[in-house]
Design an enzyme around this catalytic site. Sequence first.
Site, PDB file in Angstrom:
ATOM      1  CG  HIS A  43      -1.885  -1.129   1.275  1.00 41.95           C
ATOM      2  ND1 HIS A  43      -2.494  -1.552   2.440  1.00 41.95           N
ATOM      3  CD2 HIS A  43      -2.350  -1.961   0.294  1.00 41.95           C
ATOM      4  CE1 HIS A  43      -3.283  -2.584   2.181  1.00 41.95           C
ATOM      5  NE2 HIS A  43      -3.210  -2.846   0.885  1.00 41.95           N
ATOM      6  CG  HIS A  91      -6.836  -3.541   2.390  1.00 45.25           C
ATOM      7  ND1 HIS A  91      -6.127  -4.687   2.186  1.00 45.25           N
ATOM      8  CD2 HIS A  91      -7.213  -3.553   3.699  1.00 45.25           C
ATOM      9  CE1 HIS A  91      -6.073  -5.388   3.319  1.00 45.25           C
ATOM     10  NE2 HIS A  91      -6.731  -4.702   4.244  1.00 45.25           N
TER      11      HIS A  91
END
Length: 605
Positions: free
Chosen positions: A542, A585
């Site tokens: 990420h 996410h």
Amino acid sequence: MAAQLSDVADKAFDYVIVGGGTAGLTIAARLLEHTDNSVLVLEAGEPNLDDPKILLGGGWGSTVGDSKYDWAFMTTPQVHCNNRQMLWSRGKGLGGSSAMNFYAWIKPPAADIDAWEELGNSGWNWKTYMKYTLRAEGFTAASEDQLKEYAHTHNIEYRGQSGPIKTTVPVTPLQINKFFLEAAQKQGLPLLEDAYGGNTAGCWEGSANLDRKSKWTRSYAATAYYLPHKDNPKFKVLTEAIGAKVLFGDAKDGDDLIATGVEFIHDGRTYKAHAKKEVILAAGALKSPQLLELSGVGRRDVLDKVGVPLKLELPGVGENLQDHTFVGISYELDPNVSHKTADLFRNPEFAKEQVRLQDLDQENLHRLGITAFGYVPLQLASPNGSLDIVDKMTAYVEEKKKSGALPPGLAEQWDIQLRVLKDPTLPDVEVIAFPAWLTFVSQPEPGKCYLTTLCVTQHQFSRGSVHSKNNDPLEQPDIDPNTFSVPYDLDVFVENVKFARRLAETEPFKSGIVREVDPGATAKTDEEIKEYLRKCCNTCYHACGSLSMLPRKKNGVVDPKLKVYGTKNLRVADMSIVPLEVAAHTQATAYYVGEYMADILTGAA
């Protein structure tokens, strides 16, 4: 593919986009829908269309490390993690990382997005986040049969109805989700009706990027944004075309640079494509900074080192790199219960049968999802230790501020992160019920099923960098996440692990497992847990911030219109522009960036 090299080399297009990934294809599609402009996308990877490794769910990690799908970046040795180098996988091919992620559709807390506007980016707030993610999403609610298995709830106001990215509740019900979520509630996490409206502190059943109308296969940028436009004569996509540098016209001293096109490498040879209006870099948080540097834009010392003439000095290029870090705790499940986990795919006969059922469009384990999530404030994760951690982090930040050694803009980011850390209504750590084995010390035993609780830190104070290693576009950049360089990030992570273990000691979770496998008895004390984290933690894929959208004087690289400072028509649109990491996410956020960028280009924003 629609484009051949002869369609692209030395040809001119209104827009040239480098990177056919999550944001890049989104921008291209919207430009084609709302303008009469010609668009070229240069993608370094292969098309990878109609590929079962991408389309079929449940095979998490099957493309990791495979150069057909994965850039397979390696970090520099991490001094605070026993000098380990870490694999940072990133999607290579049409769809980018949306083609190889674990297809979880998650949105952050509203406060995390509003913080971007607070940092100086007008319009980048929760209101626009919802507008553009709702436009991207096409959600299908749980069926009546699914509701019999579990009470999936949602608020339709938080769900996009007609967008190209299909999301839904995975069809395969999981016993482990039930005992994970019930244990989480007993540990104080509220069960949320719908975590997609800006409040995520709690536990819930998440959505996955699966398309019910296409045999429950992955819905990602290539299927959603590329395929509907592939035959448009104004659209060219050239794959296996690696961006080498942005081309600029001659400029007088003091004038903004004008991007005239892109130099790219195809089949070992170098070519040019020309841009009549704009060049957009959408190559991701690890490649876009390298592209800028190879184009002569960045820190003077970095460019001097790699032998690239400086055209535009922007000290923030490649800096402010942020990420989530995860580690797993694996549990052997009770063999007397018939569990459905991805571990079953290790049996070749079982795997073959699942493909047969998929071909017949019958229920099978490829319709599995990762859907049990908990986002936890530090005060709940660590009722006894949170105050001490907050005090230490506060003192650390104040000391660094007084030293005068902080790079421009970081103090403001840290102040926001401290505010979040002190707020008992905002999440700092994440726990996930991953339906399979995902730890790296022991090995799974044949015939057994596992649950791995993934622990993921969200708002790390540590900052890293990504810079060109030399002036060769084919060389990977130097990636240094600087993991745990702020030592109290590690303390927060320890509390994350301890909270996850408390879940496993809570019914019905406790009765559903036989034993904890990794790390087991080797990591009981805080110091032992820290050593496990140093040895076994990794990126959660990420990364963001390496070309931050911030004021120029605060080490910003792009303005709120995503235009690179000091240029007239060069923009960046990928996760590199995100100035402050979010507690989620990042897939939905990448679509947000792409959709917003498209409206900026068409004048709708």
